[in-house]
Motif scaffolding. Structure first.
Motif, PDB file in Angstrom:
ATOM      1  N   VAL A 320       0.864  -1.185   0.000  1.00 42.23           N
ATOM      2  CA  VAL A 320       0.000   0.000   0.000  1.00 42.23           C
ATOM      3  C   VAL A 320       0.896   1.228   0.000  1.00 42.23           C
ATOM      4  CG1 VAL A 320      -1.823   1.248   1.211  1.00 42.23           C
ATOM      5  CG2 VAL A 320      -1.783  -1.245   1.276  1.00 42.23           C
ATOM      6  N   ARG A 321       0.536   2.223  -0.790  1.00 45.10           N
ATOM      7  CA  ARG A 321       1.300   3.463  -0.838  1.00 45.10           C
ATOM      8  C   ARG A 321       0.774   4.459   0.186  1.00 45.10           C
ATOM      9  NH1 ARG A 321       1.717   5.726  -6.784  1.00 45.10           N
ATOM     10  NH2 ARG A 321      -0.524   5.305  -6.728  1.00 45.10           N
ATOM     11  N   GLY A 339      -0.720   0.111  16.766  1.00 50.37           N
ATOM     12  CA  GLY A 339      -2.159  -0.045  16.835  1.00 50.37           C
ATOM     13  C   GLY A 339      -2.756  -0.181  15.449  1.00 50.37           C
ATOM     14  N   ASP A 340      -3.617   0.741  15.085  1.00 46.92           N
ATOM     15  CA  ASP A 340      -4.261   0.751  13.774  1.00 46.92           C
ATOM     16  C   ASP A 340      -3.676   1.825  12.868  1.00 46.92           C
ATOM     17  OD1 ASP A 340      -5.969  -1.269  14.609  1.00 46.92           O
ATOM     18  OD2 ASP A 340      -7.354   0.164  15.506  1.00 46.92           O
ATOM     19  N   GLU A 341      -2.483   2.308  13.175  1.00 47.42           N
ATOM     20  CA  GLU A 341      -1.874   3.387  12.405  1.00 47.42           C
ATOM     21  C   GLU A 341      -0.484   2.976  11.946  1.00 47.42           C
ATOM     22  OE1 GLU A 341      -3.770   7.424  14.333  1.00 47.42           O
ATOM     23  OE2 GLU A 341      -2.046   6.526  15.321  1.00 47.42           O
ATOM     24  N   LEU A 342      -0.048   3.591  10.844  1.00 45.11           N
ATOM     25  CA  LEU A 342       1.325   3.468  10.354  1.00 45.11           C
ATOM     26  C   LEU A 342       2.060   4.751  10.699  1.00 45.11           C
ATOM     27  CD1 LEU A 342       3.411   1.808   8.686  1.00 45.11           C
ATOM     28  CD2 LEU A 342       2.704   3.175   6.717  1.00 45.11           C
ATOM     29  N   ARG A 367       1.211  10.174  10.519  1.00 47.69           N
ATOM     30  CA  ARG A 367       0.528   8.941  10.913  1.00 47.69           C
ATOM     31  C   ARG A 367      -0.643   8.708   9.965  1.00 47.69           C
ATOM     32  NH1 ARG A 367       0.509   7.038  16.997  1.00 47.69           N
ATOM     33  NH2 ARG A 367       2.578   7.733  17.649  1.00 47.69           N
ATOM     34  N   HIS A 368      -0.648   7.549   9.351  1.00 42.83           N
ATOM     35  CA  HIS A 368      -1.730   7.167   8.444  1.00 42.83           C
ATOM     36  C   HIS A 368      -2.532   6.026   9.057  1.00 42.83           C
ATOM     37  CE1 HIS A 368      -0.632   9.478   4.851  1.00 42.83           C
ATOM     38  NE2 HIS A 368       0.630   9.212   5.137  1.00 42.83           N
ATOM     39  N   PRO A 369      -3.834   5.994   8.866  1.00 42.90           N
ATOM     40  CA  PRO A 369      -4.585   4.778   9.218  1.00 42.90           C
ATOM     41  C   PRO A 369      -4.192   3.642   8.283  1.00 42.90           C
ATOM     42  CG  PRO A 369      -5.997   6.361   8.096  1.00 42.90           C
ATOM     43  CD  PRO A 369      -4.706   7.079   8.374  1.00 42.90           C
ATOM     44  N   PRO A 376      -4.708   3.353  -1.593  1.00 43.19           N
ATOM     45  CA  PRO A 376      -3.567   4.126  -1.080  1.00 43.19           C
ATOM     46  C   PRO A 376      -4.023   5.265  -0.183  1.00 43.19           C
ATOM     47  CG  PRO A 376      -4.005   4.665  -3.382  1.00 43.19           C
ATOM     48  CD  PRO A 376      -4.893   3.512  -3.038  1.00 43.19           C
ATOM     49  N   GLN A 377      -3.157   5.627   0.761  1.00 46.32           N
ATOM     50  CA  GLN A 377      -3.422   6.725   1.678  1.00 46.32           C
ATOM     51  C   GLN A 377      -2.613   7.938   1.212  1.00 46.32           C
ATOM     52  OE1 GLN A 377      -5.587   6.784   4.364  1.00 46.32           O
ATOM     53  NE2 GLN A 377      -6.275   4.824   3.534  1.00 46.32           N
ATOM     54  N   ILE A 378      -3.275   8.809   0.461  1.00 53.01           N
ATOM     55  CA  ILE A 378      -2.637  10.002  -0.105  1.00 53.01           C
ATOM     56  C   ILE A 378      -3.294  11.231   0.524  1.00 53.01           C
ATOM     57  CG2 ILE A 378      -2.013  11.232  -2.194  1.00 53.01           C
ATOM     58  CD1 ILE A 378      -0.798   8.442  -1.973  1.00 53.01           C
TER      59      ILE A 378
END
Length: 512
Positions: A320-321, A339-342, A367-369, A376-378
């Motif tokens: 995942v980006r 936890g639930d974050e990167l 911090r991304h979920p 992707p989380q952009i």
């Protein structure tokens, strides 16, 4: 007749016959008791009688010694029966139990009372945590020996990066580092044993050097040598893992588990300890004076796994980006799951510009979920040069002729007018641009630019619209609020008047 009367009578007379008359017993009884006393024996203990199993005791001792005290009595009885023993299995069981007790008596482990010193030992271990949904969790448990201070941190796994992060968090919660860090022999600490000597993981050795500690391990399969943290794991699992015994509800998220662990640590460290009669939090305040000072930055492995930021300003984690703030293209960052974050950690751009490649300037970038492949989380804020995000990119007017330069020189309103007019498909744009340049020379560039901006906003691109807006601005200081025609109240004539005509025709048709 009591035994003491016999002894007293014999000591008085010195004769067995006379002592027997005084004590009221046979002289032979007096002689037997006196002989037992002279030999240092106990007259009340019956003399052992010969048993049928006495001839086989040597064989039982041999089997118990060969099996290190593990052999079962029923197995021994079968062998004895084959050798000619005619007794019952109950007799064999009693004999085996006595010989086992005698065998273990000389091999019992003796525990020396351990008196911990302040600032010396920190023990850690892992325990199985509660499930969140269908996913397993782990409980990292640490125990500072002298103050009995406990730390419990929930995690998703027991990887080396996670262990390093937990150790760093535990040491910073304690406020310093002890001399020794003790645990058992997982693969993250001991990679193998050679001649029963533990070979340390190189990264763990570097971690100890970073914090000024010595990482040591106990003997394999010997939990007694780290009993303090074993008790911590047991108590933490009993209180934090939902069971029928504690009636704790299931956790809805990892954050709830983190909060429960923090509350448990605060409660357990604030109450009076049975051994010291003092709360561990008070003793920790004294022990901090004997702990080593922690380095400002954590060990680099605690930051997570290394990732290289691409030219698209993203890193890949689990296919995942995830986007990264500007200024880190081509640099190395560290990613870890919390936890639930990167969590993405990197160096500040100033340190990179000055060539400082150490651990100074490390900070949390974003911090991304956590997401799944294909999503992707952009974050749009990470791309300030792309204001439209995923939408079509707005055109940028770049003049190529003198007429275009003169029009665009009027101001930003002229640029907005040109973009909107081109998108709307307005006819004779160049002619209207030339008239706008003439109006700017007569009325001033400021008023003309404002009129062009208003025309672009309101979609006024007719021949006389620009001049009309300029006239309005000449009379009114401000343009006022923009208004649009309400479609619910149109000036277009409706068909309501035809309704009566339609009803009349339908009536006539019925009569016909």
């Amino acid at each position: 007749m009591e035994l003491m009367e016999i002894y007293e009578a014999y000591d008085l007379t010195g004769c067995a016959w006379s002592a027997g008359q005084l004590a009221g017993c046979d002289p032979k009884t007096v002689r037997r008791y006196i002989a037992i006393r002279a030999a240092g024996g106990n007259p009340h203990q019956p003399a052992p009688r010969p048993k049928a199993i006495d001839a086989f005791l040597a064989k039982i001792e041999e089997k118990v010694d060969r099996s290190k005290g593990k052999i079962r009595a029923d197995v021994v009885h079968k062998d004895l029966v084959a050798m000619g023993f005619a007794g019952s299995e109950r007799t064999t069981r009693r004999a085996v139990a006595e010989i086992k007790a005698a065998w273990k008596a000389g091999r019992r482990r003796i525990y020396r009372p351990w008196v911990p010193e302040p600032g010396m030992w920190l023990q850690w271990d892992w325990g199985e945590g509660p499930r969140i949904g269908e996913r397993r969790t782990q409980l990292f448990c640490a125990w500072l020996a002298w103050s009995r201070f406990r730390v419990v941190i929930p995690t998703w796994d027991q990887t080396l990066a996670t262990l390093t992060s937990c150790l760093d968090a535990a040491l910073r919660r304690l406020g310093g580092a002890p001399t020794y860090l003790l645990t058992d022999n997982p693969k993250t600490v001991t990679i193998e044993h050679i001649a029963r000597v533990a070979v340390r993981h190189p990264q763990i050795v570097e971690l100890g050097r970073h914090y000024g500690c010595v990482v040591t391990t106990c003997e394999p399969f010997d939990p007694e040598s780290k009993g303090g943290v074993e008790a911590t794991v047991k108590i933490a699992k009993a209180d934090l893992v939902p069971t029928h015994a504690n009636l704790r509800a299931a956790y809805g998220s990892f954050t709830e588990l983190e909060q429960a662990c923090a509350a448990w640590s605060e409660h357990i460290n604030g109450r009076r300890h049975r051994e010291t009669h003092r709360p561990p939090i008070e003793m920790l305040a004294e022990e901090r004076a004997r702990l080593h000072v922690l380095p400002a930055d954590p060990y680099v492995l605690a930051l997570g796994a290394e990732r290289l930021v691409g030219d698209d300003r993203t890193v890949r984690w689990g296919d995942v980006r995830y986007s990264v703030p500007p200024g880190h293209e081509g640099q190395t960052v560290w990613c870890r799951v919390h936890g639930d974050e990167l969590v993405i950690v990197g160096r500040s751009s100033t340190d990179e510009q000055h060539g400082q490649h150490g651990q100074h300037g490390l900070r949390e970038l974003w911090r991304h979920p956590l997401s799944v492949p294909g999503r992707p989380q952009i974050v749009d804020a990470h791309y300030p040069e792309h204001e439209c995000g995923n939408g079509p990119k707005a055109p940028r007017p770049r003049p190529r002729t003198k007429a275009e330069e003169a029009f665009l020189a009027i101001g930003p309103g002229a640029q907005a007018w040109l973009i909107e007019a081109a998108a709307t498909g307005v006819a004779r744009i160049r002619t209207k641009m030339a008239r706008a340049v003439e109006l700017a020379s007569l009325l001033g560039a400021a008023r003309t630019d404002e009129a062009l901006g208003l025309a672009a906003i309101n979609g006024r691109f007719a021949e006389a619209d620009l001049a009309s807006i300029c006239d309005h601005l000449a009379v009114h200081e401000h343009a006022g609020e923009n208004t649009r025609v309400d479609e619910a109240h149109s000036a277009q004539p409706g068909t309501a008047s035809w309704a009566a005509f339609s009803n009349t025709n339908s009536v006539k048709g019925d009569h016909s």
